[in-house]
Design a protein around this motif. Structure first.
Motif, short mmCIF file in Angstrom:
data_model
loop_
_atom_site.label_atom_id
_atom_site.label_comp_id
_atom_site.label_asym_id
_atom_site.label_seq_id
_atom_site.Cartn_x
_atom_site.Cartn_y
_atom_site.Cartn_z
N UNK A 120 -9.51 0.75 -0.27
CA UNK A 120 -9.06 1.86 -0.31
C UNK A 120 -7.97 2.12 0.54
N UNK A 121 -7.75 0.95 1.51
CA UNK A 121 -6.56 1.00 2.52
C UNK A 121 -6.38 -0.27 2.97
N UNK A 122 -5.06 -0.48 3.68
CA UNK A 122 -4.60 -1.72 4.36
C UNK A 122 -5.00 -1.44 5.75
N UNK A 123 -5.70 -2.76 6.35
CA UNK A 123 -5.91 -2.79 7.96
C UNK A 123 -4.68 -3.65 8.46
N UNK A 124 -3.82 -3.09 9.19
CA UNK A 124 -2.64 -3.67 9.80
C UNK A 124 -2.90 -4.07 11.16
N UNK A 125 -2.95 -5.42 11.43
CA UNK A 125 -3.13 -5.76 12.86
C UNK A 125 -2.63 -7.24 12.96
N UNK A 126 -1.21 -7.20 12.92
CA UNK A 126 -0.45 -8.60 12.87
C UNK A 126 -0.66 -9.26 11.58
N UNK A 127 -1.60 -9.14 10.90
CA UNK A 127 -1.71 -9.31 9.44
C UNK A 127 -2.15 -8.15 8.60
N UNK A 128 -2.12 -8.13 7.55
CA UNK A 128 -2.61 -7.05 6.49
C UNK A 128 -3.66 -7.35 5.84
N UNK A 135 -15.60 -0.65 5.17
CA UNK A 135 -14.89 -1.33 6.32
C UNK A 135 -14.98 -2.95 6.02
N UNK A 136 -15.49 -3.22 4.81
CA UNK A 136 -15.51 -4.53 4.48
C UNK A 136 -14.25 -5.22 4.25
N UNK A 137 -13.73 -6.28 5.02
CA UNK A 137 -12.53 -6.87 4.65
C UNK A 137 -12.54 -7.66 3.44
N UNK A 138 -11.70 -7.37 2.40
CA UNK A 138 -11.50 -8.15 1.16
C UNK A 138 -10.58 -9.25 1.24
N UNK A 154 -3.54 -0.02 14.60
CA UNK A 154 -4.20 0.34 15.93
C UNK A 154 -5.72 0.11 15.70
N UNK A 155 -6.13 -0.78 14.94
CA UNK A 155 -7.44 -1.19 14.93
C UNK A 155 -7.82 -2.72 14.85
N UNK A 156 -8.51 -3.26 15.93
CA UNK A 156 -8.84 -4.36 16.04
C UNK A 156 -9.62 -5.12 14.85
N UNK A 157 -9.14 -6.09 14.06
CA UNK A 157 -9.52 -6.56 12.94
C UNK A 157 -10.70 -7.49 12.92
N UNK A 173 -13.96 2.91 11.24
CA UNK A 173 -14.93 4.13 10.67
C UNK A 173 -14.40 5.29 10.25
N UNK A 174 -13.93 5.85 11.50
CA UNK A 174 -13.16 7.30 11.52
C UNK A 174 -12.01 7.36 10.57
N UNK A 175 -11.26 6.34 10.48
CA UNK A 175 -9.98 6.14 9.92
C UNK A 175 -10.29 6.21 8.34
N UNK A 176 -11.25 5.51 7.79
CA UNK A 176 -11.58 5.14 6.56
C UNK A 176 -12.09 6.76 6.07
N UNK A 177 -13.22 7.42 7.08
CA UNK A 177 -13.53 8.67 6.61
C UNK A 177 -12.21 9.80 6.51
N UNK A 178 -11.46 9.48 7.30
CA UNK A 178 -10.29 10.45 6.85
C UNK A 178 -9.50 10.09 5.62
N UNK A 179 -9.20 8.84 5.35
CA UNK A 179 -8.71 8.19 4.34
C UNK A 179 -9.37 8.84 2.86
#
Length: 258
Positions: A120-128, A135-138, A154-157, A173-179
């Motif tokens: 549902x989103x891309x977590x960006x922290x040095x890598x994507x 919140x499970x990293x695929x 801005x989230x620690x991966x 978790x808060x960001x994913x709820x917003x998404x």
């Protein structure tokens, strides 16, 4: 000397004897039938594994699953195959699968249903990293094939978990709820929300389009705050190109010019 008590011999009526005998015969019949059926199911070649069907994974992975299971279990009695053991063995090989269910398809087939998590989103922290709603990293996803998903910054991966890499960050978790709420808020479709900054939940924000202003929304009362944003954006006097940010965390919405 004390007199010994005499016990009367209880006689069972003939009718009760017949009923008891009938019950015993019936029980023997049931047990014998069950033993015969169990022996048939166990020894018959009719119930030996000959094929495996599966769905959910990529075509190449499906072939690998079928070949691997057939190599281990072919011609084994289908009722003696441990379905849970097969599902557990597949978990570390397919960490992106939310559910792996193995079922018998009589007389000689196994069916494997793999339900994969959806990014549902891309977590960006040095890598994507693509992440799902929980919140499970695929780990087995090609980013180029995921389309235009919002990027969370801005989230620690760092993650926790055995096979599944679940990020335990409260900010994520808060960001994913917003998404999730934004995806169901149709009025924001035209702005193509691309980035969310979740480094500080109290001032969590997202950008309206490529060059639009930031919307500071925080992490509480998200639906109400988005409704307030909706009312603000409908104001015909508002020129987005001249605005630096819109802060909807308070009753009196703050709009800062560039």
């Amino acid at each position: 000397m004390a007199k010994q008590k005499k016990f009367r011999k209880i006689q069972i009526p003939k009718v009760q004897k017949r009923q008891l005998a009938g019950i015993i015969v019936f029980i023997i019949f049931i047990v014998s039938s069950w033993l015969l059926i169990a022996a048939f199911l166990e020894r018959s070649d009719y119930f030996r594994l000959r094929s495996v069907e599966s769905k959910g994974a990529a075509d190449k992975s499906l072939l690998s699953i079928r070949d691997e299971i057939l190599a281990s279990y072919k011609n084994r009695n289908i009722f003696k195959i441990d379905l849970k053991a097969i599902a557990s063995a597949l978990e570390p090989k397919y960490p992106d699968a939310k559910d792996i269910v193995v079922k018998r398809a009589l007389p000689d087939k196994l069916f494997i249903d793999m339900n994969f998590r959806k990014p549902v989103a891309i977590l960006s922290n040095g890598r994507n990293f693509p992440v799902d709603r929980e919140g499970v990293i695929l780990v087995n996803r090609d980013l180029s094939s995921l389309g235009d998903l919002p990027v969370i910054k801005g989230v620690d991966a760092r993650y926790a978990g055995r096979f599944r890499k679940r990020c335990e960050s409260g900010n994520l978790k808060a960001a994913l709820e917003l998404v999730d709420i934004i995806s169901r808020t149709r009025f924001l479709d035209r702005y193509h929300i691309k980035t969310l900054d979740a480094s500080d939940m109290r001032s969590m924000s997202f950008a309206l389009g490529e060059s639009g202003p930031n919307v500071i929304i925080g992490y509480e009362n998200l639906k109400e705050r988005l409704e307030a944003l909706h009312d603000t954006l409908r104001d015909p006097r508002l020129v987005l190109d001249s605005i630096s940010y819109i802060d909807v965390r308070f009753k009196d919405i703050a709009i800062s010019p560039k």
